[in-house]
Design a protein around this motif. Sequence first.
Motif, mmCIF file in Angstrom:
data_model
loop_
_atom_site.group_PDB
_atom_site.id
_atom_site.type_symbol
_atom_site.label_atom_id
_atom_site.label_comp_id
_atom_site.label_asym_id
_atom_site.label_seq_id
_atom_site.Cartn_x
_atom_site.Cartn_y
_atom_site.Cartn_z
ATOM 1 N N ALA A 46 51.061 52.241 -116.108
ATOM 2 C CA ALA A 46 52.509 51.407 -116.959
ATOM 3 C C ALA A 46 53.467 50.586 -116.028
ATOM 4 N N LYS A 47 54.226 49.836 -116.334
ATOM 5 C CA LYS A 47 55.480 49.051 -115.588
ATOM 6 C C LYS A 47 56.086 50.226 -115.217
ATOM 7 N N TRP A 48 56.591 49.718 -114.291
ATOM 8 C CA TRP A 48 57.886 51.284 -113.651
ATOM 9 C C TRP A 48 59.094 50.927 -113.866
ATOM 10 N N THR A 49 59.985 51.059 -114.178
ATOM 11 C CA THR A 49 61.596 51.181 -114.114
ATOM 12 C C THR A 49 62.009 50.446 -113.125
ATOM 13 N N ALA A 50 62.811 49.719 -113.207
ATOM 14 C CA ALA A 50 63.284 48.883 -112.275
ATOM 15 C C ALA A 50 64.155 49.300 -111.267
ATOM 16 N N PHE A 51 63.647 48.992 -110.154
ATOM 17 C CA PHE A 51 65.149 49.157 -109.152
ATOM 18 C C PHE A 51 66.273 48.705 -109.214
ATOM 19 N N PRO A 52 67.820 49.743 -110.103
ATOM 20 C CA PRO A 52 68.333 49.217 -110.476
ATOM 21 C C PRO A 52 69.693 48.123 -109.430
ATOM 22 N N PHE B 89 58.333 46.857 -100.158
ATOM 23 C CA PHE B 89 59.268 48.500 -99.888
ATOM 24 C C PHE B 89 60.499 48.407 -100.176
ATOM 25 N N HIS B 90 61.171 47.856 -98.832
ATOM 26 C CA HIS B 90 62.269 48.522 -98.705
ATOM 27 C C HIS B 90 63.153 47.375 -99.229
ATOM 28 N N ASN B 91 62.892 46.451 -99.925
ATOM 29 C CA ASN B 91 63.234 45.691 -101.333
ATOM 30 C C ASN B 91 63.956 46.006 -102.681
ATOM 31 N N GLY B 92 62.874 47.192 -102.857
ATOM 32 C CA GLY B 92 63.270 48.069 -104.169
ATOM 33 C C GLY B 92 61.854 47.511 -104.861
ATOM 34 N N GLU B 93 60.810 46.824 -104.694
ATOM 35 C CA GLU B 93 60.145 46.763 -105.761
ATOM 36 C C GLU B 93 59.179 47.319 -105.390
ATOM 37 N N PHE B 94 58.956 48.795 -106.233
ATOM 38 C CA PHE B 94 58.292 50.063 -105.626
ATOM 39 C C PHE B 94 56.693 49.583 -105.759
ATOM 40 N N GLN B 95 56.850 49.313 -107.177
ATOM 41 C CA GLN B 95 55.332 49.051 -107.842
ATOM 42 C C GLN B 95 54.691 48.114 -107.350
ATOM 43 N N GLN B 96 55.019 46.987 -106.787
ATOM 44 C CA GLN B 96 54.732 45.845 -106.448
ATOM 45 C C GLN B 96 53.709 46.565 -104.763
ATOM 46 N N ALA B 97 54.864 47.282 -104.546
ATOM 47 C CA ALA B 97 55.082 48.053 -103.004
ATOM 48 C C ALA B 97 53.299 48.863 -103.045
ATOM 49 N N ALA B 98 53.160 49.751 -104.166
ATOM 50 C CA ALA B 98 52.581 50.773 -104.496
ATOM 51 C C ALA B 98 51.163 49.865 -104.423
ATOM 52 N N ILE B 99 51.087 49.117 -106.030
ATOM 53 C CA ILE B 99 50.153 48.687 -105.698
ATOM 54 C C ILE B 99 49.406 47.760 -104.816
ATOM 55 N N MET B 100 50.174 46.672 -104.098
ATOM 56 C CA MET B 100 49.352 46.409 -102.803
ATOM 57 C C MET B 100 48.967 47.134 -101.550
ATOM 58 N N LEU C 286 48.042 53.400 -97.438
ATOM 59 C CA LEU C 286 47.883 54.498 -98.592
ATOM 60 C C LEU C 286 49.443 55.062 -97.806
ATOM 61 N N SER C 287 50.132 54.887 -97.101
ATOM 62 C CA SER C 287 51.850 55.400 -96.385
ATOM 63 C C SER C 287 52.436 54.585 -97.297
ATOM 64 N N VAL C 288 52.647 53.474 -97.146
ATOM 65 C CA VAL C 288 53.370 52.800 -98.195
ATOM 66 C C VAL C 288 53.185 52.573 -99.579
ATOM 67 N N ALA C 289 52.141 52.921 -100.077
ATOM 68 C CA ALA C 289 51.589 53.912 -101.609
ATOM 69 C C ALA C 289 52.219 54.822 -101.916
ATOM 70 N N SER C 290 52.093 55.424 -100.715
ATOM 71 C CA SER C 290 52.758 57.287 -101.000
ATOM 72 C C SER C 290 54.269 56.777 -101.254
ATOM 73 N N LYS C 291 54.711 56.462 -100.183
ATOM 74 C CA LYS C 291 56.098 56.124 -99.948
ATOM 75 C C LYS C 291 57.092 55.555 -101.178
ATOM 76 N N ALA C 292 56.329 54.732 -101.236
ATOM 77 C CA ALA C 292 57.184 53.876 -102.553
ATOM 78 C C ALA C 292 56.277 54.446 -104.631
ATOM 79 N N THR C 293 55.516 55.909 -103.603
ATOM 80 C CA THR C 293 55.660 56.230 -105.576
ATOM 81 C C THR C 293 56.200 57.385 -105.522
ATOM 82 N N CYS C 294 56.756 57.257 -104.449
ATOM 83 C CA CYS C 294 57.369 59.243 -104.513
ATOM 84 C C CYS C 294 58.558 58.935 -104.112
#
Length: 257
Positions: free
Chosen positions: A2-8, A48-59, A68-76
């Motif tokens: 599902a689409k995640w809420t955007a970084f504000p 991730f550092h730009n706040g594009e958390f879903q893109q970071a997690a998927i990638m 997996l570290s970047v996916a884990s951190k982005a998701t958390c």
Amino acid sequence: MAKWTAFPYAGDYHFDAASVKENWARLHAGDLEPLPQDPSVLQAWAHFHNGEFQQAAIMGLGLGAPGLSVASKATCVYATYLEKHEVRRLDLFLEVAGQAGELAEDHPDTLNARYWRAYALSRYSQGISVAKALAQGLGTKVKTDLEYVIRHAPQHADAHVALGSFHAEVIDKVGSLIGAMAYGANKDIGLHLFDQAIKLHAESAYGLLEYAHALLMLEGEDKMDEANRLYQQAAQLQPLDATERLDVEMARSQLAD
């Protein structure tokens, strides 16, 4: 997915793989994540550092173990600060715990796999109630993982913060006596862990926030002035990336309340 809420504050940060690499030591002072050599992993971290958390997690997930570290951190980070639906939020933490746990088993030298498993399980525990989580044995798993990380990486500031929070949460929910006897929780150890964390990474808004929360759990209104001082310190920091921005804004909201 599902689409995640955007970084504000989308568009406020403009990292690419090169600038992430250049600023790596500062960006990862808290978690001691090793600098990746794969440009694709660096690009996932840029998202991730730009706040594009879903893109970071998927990638990150698409890159296998190195991502997996970047996916884990982005998701958390996303689940902690931006996910509005509690059931979905808890599911995300369980997903991270499972993925990070598999990585920890397959690659035991990847310390942050244990850290993210512990972080995810601790946030999940807060969601279902710490008392219920303790009864399920999750507290022991969190404590064991974090102590392992600190034992093998004594400079890991974020692990000190998370373990300090564990001690505070347990004592707050079950009391000092049962906390000590059943779970090894101790107020002095918890506060010492926070002191160490701040010495290791003084500009961590995350560390300052969690320290303030812990003081209020352990000491109540008697420590309100000290907690507000920590919130103010966090609120005055200049965030370098999206995650730090979320922490700083959280500190400002605590002061406003």
